[in-house]
Write an enzyme that holds these catalytic residues in place. Sequence first.
Site, PDB file in Angstrom:
ATOM      1  N   CYS A 118      13.938  10.829   7.315  1.00  0.00           N
ATOM      2  CA  CYS A 118      13.758  10.474   8.723  1.00  0.00           C
ATOM      3  C   CYS A 118      15.060  10.509   9.505  1.00  0.00           C
ATOM      4  O   CYS A 118      15.049  10.686  10.722  1.00  0.00           O
ATOM      5  CB  CYS A 118      13.104   9.110   8.839  1.00  0.00           C
ATOM      6  SG  CYS A 118      13.974   7.792   7.980  1.00  0.00           S
ATOM      7  N   GLU A 160       9.537   1.458  11.167  1.00  0.00           N
ATOM      8  CA  GLU A 160      10.625   2.444  11.079  1.00  0.00           C
ATOM      9  C   GLU A 160       9.986   3.814  11.109  1.00  0.00           C
ATOM     10  O   GLU A 160       9.262   4.209  10.187  1.00  0.00           O
ATOM     11  CB  GLU A 160      11.426   2.236   9.787  1.00  0.00           C
ATOM     12  CG  GLU A 160      12.789   2.908   9.835  1.00  0.00           C
ATOM     13  CD  GLU A 160      12.830   4.249   9.146  1.00  0.00           C
ATOM     14  OE1 GLU A 160      12.510   5.244   9.834  1.00  0.00           O
ATOM     15  OE2 GLU A 160      13.163   4.301   7.974  1.00  0.00           O
ATOM     16  N   GLU A 192       9.367  16.294  15.823  1.00  0.00           N
ATOM     17  CA  GLU A 192      10.028  16.211  14.533  1.00  0.00           C
ATOM     18  C   GLU A 192       9.360  17.175  13.553  1.00  0.00           C
ATOM     19  O   GLU A 192       8.146  17.136  13.356  1.00  0.00           O
ATOM     20  CB  GLU A 192       9.948  14.784  13.995  1.00  0.00           C
ATOM     21  CG  GLU A 192      10.667  14.569  12.681  1.00  0.00           C
ATOM     22  CD  GLU A 192      10.519  13.148  12.165  1.00  0.00           C
ATOM     23  OE1 GLU A 192      11.445  12.670  11.489  1.00  0.00           O
ATOM     24  OE2 GLU A 192       9.486  12.520  12.448  1.00  0.00           O
ATOM     25  N   LYS A 227       0.879  -1.167   0.000  1.00  0.00           N
ATOM     26  CA  LYS A 227       0.000   0.000   0.000  1.00  0.00           C
ATOM     27  C   LYS A 227       0.918   1.219   0.000  1.00  0.00           C
ATOM     28  O   LYS A 227       1.461   1.605   1.025  1.00  0.00           O
ATOM     29  CB  LYS A 227      -0.899   0.010   1.230  1.00  0.00           C
ATOM     30  CG  LYS A 227      -2.209   0.810   1.072  1.00  0.00           C
ATOM     31  CD  LYS A 227      -2.018   2.287   0.853  1.00  0.00           C
ATOM     32  CE  LYS A 227      -1.604   2.999   2.137  1.00  0.00           C
ATOM     33  NZ  LYS A 227      -1.503   4.484   1.918  1.00  0.00           N
TER      34      LYS A 227
END
Length: 537
Positions: free
Chosen positions: A308, A274, A406, A201
Site C-alpha cells: 500500500c 488503513e 491505485e 477475519k
Amino acid sequence: MPSFASSQPNPDSSTQRLPWTTRVRPETLSRLETLITLADETDRERLPVVAPFTGEELATVPAGTAADVEAAVDRARTAQSAWAEQSIRDRAAVLRRFRELVLDREAFLCDLIGLEGGKPRYHCFSEIYVLAEIARYYARHGEDVLGEVRRAGPIPGVTAVRVRHRPVGVVGIIGPWNVPFDLTVGDALPALLAGNAVVVKPAEQTPFSALAGAELLYEAGLPRDAFHVVTGTGEEAGAAIVDTVDFVSFTGSTGTARQIGERASRRGIGYSLELGGKNPMVVLADVDLDATLERMVQGCFGNSGQVCMAPERIYIEAAIYDEFLARFTERIERLTLGASFDYDVEVGSLISEAHLAKVAAHVDDAVAKGATALTGGQARPDVGPMVYEPTVLVDVTEDMTLYTEETFGPVVAVYRAENAEEAIERANETPYGLNASVWTSDRRRGASVARRLDAGMVAINDAYAVGYAAPAAPMGGTKGSGTGRRHGPEGLLKYTVPQTIARNRGMTFVPSGEDAEASARRLLRLLRFFGRVPGLR
C-alpha cells in the site's frame, strides 16, 4: 466449531489436500497440514486457497458464517475479562514469548507466507522482521504508555486527577492478503497487550498466516478464547465482525472501508482504517543515484508492487530526467522474476488471476490512450500464471485509469517536473495521502520538502521501509487513505478508552445563594494568580 484456529486437530483428517508440493520443505508441508486440519469442518461450505506460484488449489478452509462470528465474539468476550485482569507485565511476557517463537519458526513462516501469497522470500522475511520488532516494542514500552498517570486538576492542592486506559473489549481485525502475517497478527499484538480479546477475519486468499500466528500465540501462553480466527468472506464473516465487536481494525480497499465506517458509526464503536494510496516519489536534481537507485527500484517493485505504501508516481526534476529514466529502466530490466522459495528472486507473483487482469487492464488502457511502456507491460506466464513484468510508463495523462486509481502492482508512471515546486504540487494532487518519498543529497532540503507533502508518512531517501519498520512511530494515512494509526503509542492507545478519575479534597465549585458571588470572586483571584506564576500549571 466457529473459531477454527482454536479447535483441536482431527487425527482422522485426510492428508491428501496438498496437490502442490514442489520445492516446499517437508517440515512446512507437515505444519501446513496441521493448520489445514485445525480449520477442517467437513460439513460446511469451503473456500479454496490458491497457491499463486502455480495457480493450483493449495487447500480449502471453512466459509465462516455470521453465526460463527457471533459465537467467537461471545467466547472472546467471556475470556476478555480474565485476560484484562492480568497485569500489563504478564501480558507483555506473552508477547515476548511469542516473539521468540516467531524467530524460531522463521523458515516455516517464510515458506507459508510465500506459499499462499506468492511473495519473494525476502519480502516474506520482512514480515517476520517487522512483527518481531512490533512485539519487542510493545512488550518493552506498553506499560509506560498504558500506565495510570497524574494530570493537573482545576485547583492545585485542592483537586487530584488521574487518567487510566481501559481496554475497549473485543477487537475485530479484518486483515489484508498482501501482508497477511504482519497486518493481522501484528495488529492484534497491541490490542492484546491493552487487555482486549481479538477476533480475526483473515483475507480469503491468505488465511493460513493468521492461523499460524494464532497457534504461536497459544503456545506463548495466550488463553485460547482470547484470540479467534474465523475464515470466511468479507461479505459474510467480515460484515458480522463489524456488527458484533467493540472496535474494528481494517486494512484494505477504500470502498470496503466506507461501508465499515458507516456500519461502525451506526453502532457507535471506534474503528481504524488503513487504506490504499497513489504514492508519489519526488526525485530532486541533487540526488545521488549511485547511492539510492537500488532503494528506489526495490521500493517500487517489492512484493510485485502489492504494497500500500509503494510508489506509483515518480516526479523527476528536469535536470536529471533523462539520466534517471535510463538508469532506472536499465536496473528494472535486470530484476529477477520467479516463483521460488529462495532469496534469489526479486519479483514474484501477483495474488490472483483477477488481480493480474486488473493490473494488465490499467497498463493496456494507458498504452491504448498514448502512454509508452519503456520496459515491461506484459504478463509472464512462462514464469508463473500470475506474474507480471515490472513496468515503467511515460506520457501518462489524466484520461488514463492509472493516472489517479491505485494499480497495486509492479507498475510506475514517471513524469518530468521543471523544478521542485512543480514536483511537490503534482505529488499532492491526489485524493490519497498514505505515503510519499523525497530523494536528495541535501538533508535539510529533504526535510523541508517532506513537510510539504500531504501524506501520513514521508520517507527521505527511502521508499517506505525505514518508516514502516520503526515500531515506535505511528503509521497511517490522510485524506482518502484512511483514519487511525498503527505502531507507536497511538497504535496501542486506539484499542483503549481513557478514563479520568478526579478527586475533590473539599472545595465547592458550584455554590448557591449568598455564597455564589463571593465564591466567583475568589475563583477570579485564583485565575489571575495562576496566570502570573510561571510553571504553576
